[in-house]
Write an enzyme that holds these catalytic residues in place. Structure first.
Site, PDB file in Angstrom:
ATOM      1  N   GLU A 100       0.850  -1.192   0.000  1.00 35.57           N
ATOM      2  CA  GLU A 100       0.000   0.000   0.000  1.00 35.57           C
ATOM      3  C   GLU A 100       0.885   1.243   0.000  1.00 35.57           C
ATOM      4  O   GLU A 100       1.934   1.258   0.662  1.00 35.57           O
ATOM      5  CB  GLU A 100      -0.911  -0.003   1.237  1.00 35.57           C
ATOM      6  CG  GLU A 100      -1.861  -1.192   1.245  1.00 35.57           C
ATOM      7  CD  GLU A 100      -2.790  -1.222   2.472  1.00 35.57           C
ATOM      8  OE1 GLU A 100      -2.706  -0.321   3.320  1.00 35.57           O
ATOM      9  OE2 GLU A 100      -3.600  -2.166   2.552  1.00 35.57           O
ATOM     10  N   HIS A 157      -7.776   1.275   1.812  1.00 33.22           N
ATOM     11  CA  HIS A 157      -7.684   0.863   3.223  1.00 33.22           C
ATOM     12  C   HIS A 157      -8.496   1.813   4.129  1.00 33.22           C
ATOM     13  O   HIS A 157      -7.960   2.385   5.081  1.00 33.22           O
ATOM     14  CB  HIS A 157      -6.218   0.811   3.683  1.00 33.22           C
ATOM     15  CG  HIS A 157      -6.029  -0.069   4.888  1.00 33.22           C
ATOM     16  ND1 HIS A 157      -4.900  -0.804   5.124  1.00 33.22           N
ATOM     17  CD2 HIS A 157      -6.848  -0.326   5.942  1.00 33.22           C
ATOM     18  CE1 HIS A 157      -5.016  -1.457   6.253  1.00 33.22           C
ATOM     19  NE2 HIS A 157      -6.197  -1.190   6.773  1.00 33.22           N
TER      20      HIS A 157
HETATM   21  P1  NAI Z   1     -10.848 -10.666  15.525  1.00 30.80           P
HETATM   22  O1  NAI Z   1      -9.553 -11.028  16.156  1.00 30.80           O
HETATM   23  O2  NAI Z   1     -11.961 -10.206  16.369  1.00 30.80           O
HETATM   24  O3  NAI Z   1     -11.384 -11.928  14.671  1.00 30.80           O
HETATM   25  C1  NAI Z   1     -10.574 -12.694  13.835  1.00 30.80           C
HETATM   26  C2  NAI Z   1     -11.155 -14.102  13.789  1.00 30.80           C
HETATM   27  O4  NAI Z   1     -10.421 -14.850  12.827  1.00 30.80           O
HETATM   28  C3  NAI Z   1     -11.058 -14.841  15.126  1.00 30.80           C
HETATM   29  O5  NAI Z   1     -12.314 -15.340  15.477  1.00 30.80           O
HETATM   30  C4  NAI Z   1     -10.055 -15.957  14.837  1.00 30.80           C
HETATM   31  O6  NAI Z   1     -10.316 -17.119  15.584  1.00 30.80           O
HETATM   32  C5  NAI Z   1     -10.281 -16.171  13.354  1.00 30.80           C
HETATM   33  N1  NAI Z   1      -9.195 -16.842  12.658  1.00 30.80           N
HETATM   34  C6  NAI Z   1      -7.868 -16.736  12.870  1.00 30.80           C
HETATM   35  N2  NAI Z   1      -7.206 -17.513  11.992  1.00 30.80           N
HETATM   36  C7  NAI Z   1      -8.134 -18.114  11.213  1.00 30.80           C
HETATM   37  C8  NAI Z   1      -8.060 -19.029  10.131  1.00 30.80           C
HETATM   38  N3  NAI Z   1      -6.889 -19.471   9.669  1.00 30.80           N
HETATM   39  N4  NAI Z   1      -9.222 -19.432   9.571  1.00 30.80           N
HETATM   40  C9  NAI Z   1     -10.413 -18.998  10.046  1.00 30.80           C
HETATM   41  N5  NAI Z   1     -10.536 -18.127  11.078  1.00 30.80           N
HETATM   42  C10 NAI Z   1      -9.408 -17.698  11.640  1.00 30.80           C
HETATM   43  O7  NAI Z   1     -10.481  -9.586  14.397  1.00 30.80           O
HETATM   44  P2  NAI Z   1     -11.437  -8.460  13.805  1.00 30.80           P
HETATM   45  O8  NAI Z   1     -11.409  -7.273  14.691  1.00 30.80           O
HETATM   46  O9  NAI Z   1     -12.737  -9.063  13.444  1.00 30.80           O
HETATM   47  O10 NAI Z   1     -10.612  -8.077  12.471  1.00 30.80           O
HETATM   48  C11 NAI Z   1     -10.580  -8.942  11.357  1.00 30.80           C
HETATM   49  C12 NAI Z   1      -9.612  -8.419  10.313  1.00 30.80           C
HETATM   50  O11 NAI Z   1     -10.021  -7.119   9.869  1.00 30.80           O
HETATM   51  C13 NAI Z   1      -8.169  -8.258  10.811  1.00 30.80           C
HETATM   52  O12 NAI Z   1      -7.290  -8.678   9.803  1.00 30.80           O
HETATM   53  C14 NAI Z   1      -8.039  -6.757  10.979  1.00 30.80           C
HETATM   54  O13 NAI Z   1      -6.685  -6.344  10.864  1.00 30.80           O
HETATM   55  C15 NAI Z   1      -8.885  -6.265   9.822  1.00 30.80           C
HETATM   56  N6  NAI Z   1      -9.331  -4.871   9.914  1.00 30.80           N
HETATM   57  C16 NAI Z   1      -9.320  -4.110   8.772  1.00 30.80           C
HETATM   58  C17 NAI Z   1      -9.710  -2.784   8.806  1.00 30.80           C
HETATM   59  C18 NAI Z   1      -9.699  -1.957   7.567  1.00 30.80           C
HETATM   60  O14 NAI Z   1      -9.563  -0.740   7.659  1.00 30.80           O
HETATM   61  N7  NAI Z   1      -9.895  -2.524   6.397  1.00 30.80           N
HETATM   62  C19 NAI Z   1     -10.112  -2.154  10.069  1.00 30.80           C
HETATM   63  C20 NAI Z   1     -10.196  -3.067  11.190  1.00 30.80           C
HETATM   64  C21 NAI Z   1      -9.789  -4.372  11.112  1.00 30.80           C
END
Ligand code: NAI
Length: 402
Positions: free
Chosen positions: A260, A283
């Protein structure tokens, strides 16, 4: 002595209330400051609040001689030398979940736009082409949404999508309670095979890097859509481009990229740019004014709780401990110290020798750092705090009055 919260980079005004209620005076700076000005401003800070542009390196911490805690009013903490902070017993807080709803809404909007074929019709209309037809245009009601990662964002999206009448399926590596009628499926492969739209919401880890590649796209239904608004390195973008080229994947919405631009002056380049049926966003999944307010409130509360209670819950670089509210008339001694044998007995000996009654005591360790708190009833001898601070292994010591 008056205590000051020094806030940089236009932190949302909602942060003021918790900080004021912790008896802090607030000093605001609209932007990230040049290094010399930053160091001067930090000189008077009891707590500081930054966003992503202020670099808190070891020199900045050295300039912040009375700093007790740092708040990152954002998600990431890469701009902070976390070890330098921990070495001084300075907890660093961030607001990792304030933008959950914002991402879930953008994903839901993307599902609808892709299933209606809006991106390519919009591009064509801008060129003067009138693609007025229903080809590959669908309602989302009754369609299958496959969510990879049922964490904060994935589960919130599940609730929103169910409300639109979608059938929600998810795959997570941890056991998760399904919301509403959502259903967990046994494997990623199964999820990919049944879904009309697949969206990924997992963190970037060595295990998840590149987890969506050519093989996974091939497993998806012909004509399905794919969304990545999580992290750029989860997806092999060339494989996604190839799947779009062949038409196997009909459309995609991508907010995060392996590479990015570091600033708006740098050009954005992606193999996905040449396709019409894609939504590319810079992003901004979590970038809304509401998310900034939620993060402002969350991080300011964490700073205020640390000042008034010694709570480090939510800190990213020191042991997490939540000693709870302090009763009136009780004093709480807080000690960050080296996590080595012997400190706790020295600490306990010093506390016992004070003659105060220990109403509660807690300890948590993380790596080389220990954090202990003790609630004390009764008078304390003069020089008590200095005595604890001088114990072999002490890093930072503070007394809070209830
Ligand atoms: P979270 O930690 O609450 O949830 C992530 C989930 O993924 C957990 O339930 C975990 O068990 C699961 N997980 C981990 N490895 C896995 C796998 N190999 N297969 C299936 N499930 C798996 O995270 P949250 O807050 O929901 O964020 C999710 C994503 O969104 C992160 O990558 C975060 O960095 C991204 N994000 C992006 C933003 C953006 O501006 N586009 C803003 C906020 C978050």
């Amino acid at each position: 002595m008056s205590q000051t919260a020094v806030l940089f980079e236009n932190i949302h005004p909602v942060a003021d209330k918790p900080l004021l209620s912790a008896s802090l005076t607030i000093e605001r700076h609209g932007a990230a400051l040049p290094v010399a000005d930053l160091h001067t401003a930090l000189g008077g800070a009891t707590v500081a609040g930054i966003r992503s542009r202020t670099k808190m390196n070891a020199d900045a911490f050295a300039a912040a001689s009375s700093l007790l805690a740092l708040g990152c009013f954002c998600i990431g903490t890469n701009q902070v030398d976390l070890d330098a902070a921990a070495g001084r017993g300075i907890p660093v807080f961030n607001g990792p979940f304030g933008n959950t709803r914002s991402v879930a809404e953008l994903t839901l909007a993307s599902v609808i736009m892709l299933m209606r074929g809006v991106p390519h019709r919009s591009e064509a209309a801008k060129r003067g082409e009138w693609r007025k037809n229903a080809e590959h245009s669908h309602e989302v009601r009754g369609k299958k949404l496959g969510i990879i990662g049922y964490g904060n964002i994935g589960s919130q999206l599940s609730v929103l999508a169910s409300g639109l009448g979608m059938h929600v399926y998810f795959h997570d590596v941890e056991p998760k309670l399904a919301h509403g009628n959502a259903r967990s499926v046994g494997s990623l492969d199964e999820l990919l095979e049944i879904s009309d739209v697949v969206t990924i919401h997992v963190p970037s880890t060595p295990q998840t890097k590149g987890m969506m590649g050519a093989e996974q796209f091939a497993r998806m239904k012909a004509g399905a859509h794919f969304i990545n608004q999580a992290r750029g390195d989860l997806v092999d973008v060339d494989a996604l481009a190839a799947a779009l080229e062949s038409g196997h994947i009909r459309g995609t919405a991508v907010d995060v990229f392996p590479k990015e631009p570091a600033s708006k002056d740098e050009a954005f380049v992606s193999p996905l740019q040449k396709f019409e049926n894609v939504i590319l966003t810079p992003h901004v999944g979590g970038s809304t004014l509401e998310a900034q307010a939620a993060i402002g409130d969350d991080v300011a509360l964490k700073l205020a709780r640390f000042l008034s209670q010694g709570t480090t819950k939510g800190a990213v670089n020191v042991p997490e401990l939540d000693p709870g509210p302090l009763r009136r008339g009780v004093r709480r001694i807080l000690s960050f110290h080296e996590n080595a044998p012997g400190f706790l007995s020295r600490f306990n000996d010093a506390v016992s020798a004070s003659g105060a009654n220990i109403a509660a005591q807690r300890l948590q360790t993380m790596g080389q750092l220990g954090y202990a708190t003790a609630d004390l009833e009764g008078d304390l001898p003069a020089g008590f705090v200095d005595h604890i601070a001088a114990l072999d292994g002490s890093i930072a010591t503070r007394l809070i009055e209830g």
